[in-house]
Write an enzyme that holds these catalytic residues in place. Sequence first.
Site, PDB file in Angstrom:
ATOM      1  N   ASP A   8       0.809  -1.365  -0.133  1.00 37.13           N
ATOM      2  CA  ASP A   8       0.342   0.149  -0.285  1.00 37.13           C
ATOM      3  C   ASP A   8       1.067   1.023   0.464  1.00 37.13           C
ATOM      4  O   ASP A   8       2.114   0.689   0.070  1.00 37.13           O
ATOM      5  CB  ASP A   8      -0.199   0.176   0.939  1.00 37.13           C
ATOM      6  CG  ASP A   8      -1.906   1.565   1.491  1.00 37.13           C
ATOM      7  OD1 ASP A   8      -2.611   1.484  -0.031  1.00 37.13           O
ATOM      8  OD2 ASP A   8      -1.893   1.572   2.265  1.00 37.13           O
ATOM      9  N   ASP A  10      -0.170   5.126   1.292  1.00 39.49           N
ATOM     10  CA  ASP A  10      -0.069   6.369   2.281  1.00 39.49           C
ATOM     11  C   ASP A  10      -0.142   5.433   3.171  1.00 39.49           C
ATOM     12  O   ASP A  10      -0.859   4.197   3.644  1.00 39.49           O
ATOM     13  CB  ASP A  10      -1.367   6.616   1.327  1.00 39.49           C
ATOM     14  CG  ASP A  10      -1.521   7.553   0.890  1.00 39.49           C
ATOM     15  OD1 ASP A  10      -1.738   9.106   0.784  1.00 39.49           O
ATOM     16  OD2 ASP A  10      -1.999   6.721  -0.113  1.00 39.49           O
TER      17      ASP A  10
END
Length: 224
Positions: A8, A10
């Site tokens: 991922d 953020d």
Amino acid sequence: MAGTVVFDLDGTLADTSGDLIAAANACFQARGLGALLDPVRDALIAFHGGRAMLRAGYARLPADMLLPPGAEDEDYPRLLTHYGDAIAVHTRLYPGTEAALDRLAAAGRQLAVCTNKPAALAETLLRELGIRDRFAALIGADTLPVRKPDPRPYAAAVEASGGEVARSFLVGDTETDRKTAAAAGVRVALVAFGPEGEGLRRLAPEALLAHFDDLPPLAAEWLD
């Protein structure tokens, strides 16, 4: 094949909360509402996306203050514009990110990003942070008709990097990542150095990373 590690973005590779909150506050300020979100206290909200930030801010308005219908739909593209214009002012990679990526690459791992950030913004941010070339593939929120926790973006990230889903795992920081891994039938390592910290144990991930130094040996355990 040495296996694939999918990240991922953020809250996992980088702390983007300051710039995300600033973009949301710019929308509120344009309506004369002031800065409704705090970049420190509301960091976790930022990692749940632009619309989540807007809703959190609106919820703090006095009960007798009514927004015009469709305010969220009006503000969301404005938020993306504000964010794109100042995407890496406060954002920083988490400690050990680059060293971990180097060690994974040296071990022959394929690396990919699967994010619910729009793909163009993700591309820009990774370039600004100097790590775009570390990843063989990037799948964003708008790359496919679906986004995480649907498993198809995850599978697309693995396949585009030249890997196989059966020999891969996800590194993330939210319940969305936990659900994505479960839907894809792979393991997930959640990072405990984000705003929720050890609280992520409630999601029962297969691993919780205290520091990125712990990732390469975990990849060896899971993929070799």
